[in-house]
Design an enzyme around this catalytic site. Sequence first.
Site, short mmCIF file in Angstrom:
data_model
loop_
_atom_site.label_atom_id
_atom_site.label_comp_id
_atom_site.label_asym_id
_atom_site.label_seq_id
_atom_site.Cartn_x
_atom_site.Cartn_y
_atom_site.Cartn_z
CB SER A 169 -6.15 -0.93 0.29
OG SER A 169 -5.59 -0.89 1.90
CE1 TYR A 202 -4.48 4.46 1.23
CE2 TYR A 202 -5.10 2.74 2.69
CZ TYR A 202 -4.60 3.18 1.76
OH TYR A 202 -3.71 2.18 1.06
#
Length: 264
Positions: free
Chosen positions: A144, A157
């Site tokens: 990501s 995250y």
Amino acid sequence: MSDRLKNKTIIITGASAGIGASMASLCAERGANLVLLARSYEKLLSLKTDLESRFHVKVDIHKLDVSSTDEVQAVFSKVLEQLDRVDVLVNNAGYGVFREAHEAKIDDMKGMFAVNVVGLMACTSMVLPVMRQQGSGHIINIASQAGKIATPKSSVYSATKHAVLGYTNSLRMELSSHRVFVTAVNPGPIETNFFTIADEKGTYVKNVKRFMLKPEYVAKKVVDTMLTPTREINLPGWMNAGSIVYTLFPRLFERLGRRMFNQK
């Protein structure tokens, strides 16, 4: 259309929806045989029926929760017994929960690391001996942009995706002499059901909806680079430019970007 994937064997985790399902469809269209893994067997079964009828390729499906290393070992052992080779592994399974650090729940912390990091490593470790022995292959890890730019409300995250990038970069160097490619995929926000869990209040999606990537677009970028020595796929380009600026001028970037980051 390239025939590079024709008759190749591709394993995809988190394949029942979103970019996982989109990648599966594109791979099948290009003649690849698939092993699709996800927690929802019913969705996998529907996808298998659709892909086999449309593209006449072999699609095997297995229920798998990658957060369980025992399940990973059992399922992959069964899969590998039935395969002559593994050409591509796409580690796509993952999830996030967006909360400020003081509100983050311990179970969510453990869960995200179990799926996004340990699960990814466990799946990879199962196919590595096969790829090293056959002297070819491709590991693709869906990371990501959060692994490059840490933002408020995504501390845990982001930490998991930083870990994925560290692992991926090390793995790439380890496998270079074995002719096994290793690619990190770093997308920005994608228009999938990821945010039904990650963004409970819906404020983040509302604020960034105009910037969100279509899963089909991300999937095509990934499938187009399969079995090529691509180091990273960074989407969208302007967001990746931001990560470069962040690396060079972190203090300035954090100060100027504070208002935008806090839109989560």
